[in-house]
Motif scaffolding. Structure first.
Motif, short mmCIF file in Angstrom:
data_model
loop_
_atom_site.label_atom_id
_atom_site.label_comp_id
_atom_site.label_asym_id
_atom_site.label_seq_id
_atom_site.Cartn_x
_atom_site.Cartn_y
_atom_site.Cartn_z
N GLN A 1 -18.43 59.78 -4.54
CA GLN A 1 -19.35 60.63 -3.78
C GLN A 1 -20.38 59.76 -3.10
O GLN A 1 -20.77 58.71 -3.61
CB GLN A 1 -20.04 61.64 -4.71
N SER B 1 -24.21 60.49 -1.34
CA SER B 1 -25.28 61.47 -1.13
C SER B 1 -26.33 60.86 -0.22
O SER B 1 -26.69 59.69 -0.38
CB SER B 1 -25.91 61.89 -2.46
N SER C 1 -16.06 63.42 -1.95
CA SER C 1 -17.21 64.32 -2.01
C SER C 1 -18.36 63.73 -1.18
O SER C 1 -18.78 62.59 -1.43
CB SER C 1 -17.66 64.52 -3.46
N ALA D 1 -22.19 64.63 0.00
CA ALA D 1 -23.34 65.51 -0.22
C ALA D 1 -24.42 65.17 0.81
O ALA D 1 -25.40 64.49 0.51
CB ALA D 1 -23.87 65.36 -1.64
N ASN E 1 -18.98 72.00 3.69
CA ASN E 1 -20.32 72.11 3.10
C ASN E 1 -21.10 73.25 3.75
O ASN E 1 -21.79 74.02 3.07
CB ASN E 1 -21.08 70.79 3.27
N TRP F 1 -25.88 75.21 -3.38
CA TRP F 1 -24.97 74.15 -2.95
C TRP F 1 -25.46 72.79 -3.43
O TRP F 1 -24.67 71.95 -3.90
CB TRP F 1 -24.85 74.16 -1.42
N VAL G 1 -23.14 70.28 -5.91
CA VAL G 1 -22.66 68.95 -5.51
C VAL G 1 -23.48 67.83 -6.13
O VAL G 1 -23.16 66.65 -5.95
CB VAL G 1 -22.66 68.81 -3.97
#
Length: 262
Positions: A139, A141, A162, A164, A189, A201, A205
């Protein structure tokens, strides 16, 4: 190694170059009297071309969760009191430090320095390129400043499952369902946010892990200050990357454990 060690001590103890030379000389005088400290001119010149590897621990084999963010560091300008009383003038210059933090360990794995006119979205791809090809990403972010096509293209090239990054509040779907091709992660998303809410959300996540990058910047500015001493960009870049490496050395020694108290 000698140049990097001396310049790291300079950043940790916030010393000018001449004082750094004397400090290193005093240490060598106790442990190796025959060795000489690099002089301040050598430290200044070598600081322009020094290659700094900020990672002190090997990258974990399991998939990584990278948190990206940036913050400004002042080169020169008025103090905060003058700005508060009389406003700021044009003689205020900043550099931006872009980092990528491992959400599991808090280590700064990625780092780059740019001018204050460089957008955050322009640096995500160069940051990801610093990771070895063998590193697997689970992921990434980041805040809304990275909600750009160039960022999603860089993340899709690394096959990040993923992502974010919160879309902007007035965001639109980029690729509708009646169009050909795979669905875009950014559109997925946005659909989730419209179905539930932005707050839910973020909880789903794990977007709030992005605070790891803010904590890293807080440590950097608290320990090493929010200013740079050098006047050339090459040496400013070396200064900031050495701070990231020094912080990684400190956090490697141990991090506090947090527990919920009833």
């Amino acid at each position: 190694i000698a140049i990097q060690t001396a310049l790291t001590l300079q950043q940790v103890f916030r010393l000018p170059l001449r004082q750094t030379e004397g400090f290193v000389a005093s240490i060598l005088g106790k442990i190796a009297p025959l060795l000489r400290s690099p002089d301040h001119s050598t430290l200044c010149l070598r600081g322009k071309t020094l290659s700094v590897a900020i990672r002190v621990r090997s990258v974990a084999s399991e998939p990584l969760h990278i948190v990206a963010d940036s913050s400004g560091v002042k080169v020169y300008g008025e103090g905060e009191w003058k700005v508060r009383q009389h406003g700021w003038s044009k003689r205020r210059t900043w550099k931006k430090l872009h980092i990528g933090v491992d959400a599991a360990t808090g280590d700064i794995l990625l780092g780059e320095v740019t001018g204050n006119d460089t957008a955050d979205c322009q640096t995500l791809a160069p940051l990801l390129d610093q990771l070895p090809e063998s590193a697997s990403l689970h992921q990434v972010s980041a805040d809304g400043a990275y909600d750009k096509r160039v960022c999603y293209e860089a993340l899709m090239r690394r096959a990040v499952p993923s992502i974010a990054i919160p879309p902007q509040h007035n965001a639109k779907i980029w690729r509708h369902g009646n169009q050909g091709g795979l669905r875009l992660p950014r559109d997925e998303n946005l659909r989730r946010i419209r179905t539930a809410s932005r707050k839910q959300w973020k909880e789903i996540v794990g977007y709030h892990r992005r605070s790891m990058a803010e904590n890293a910047f807080f440590r950097l500015k608290t320990i090493f200050s929010d200013k740079v001493r050098s006047r050339t960009f090459a040496r400013q870049r070396t200064e900031l990357l050495l701070r990231c490496r020094a912080l990684n050395l400190m956090t490697m020694l141990g991090m506090p454990d947090t527990f919920v108290v009833a």
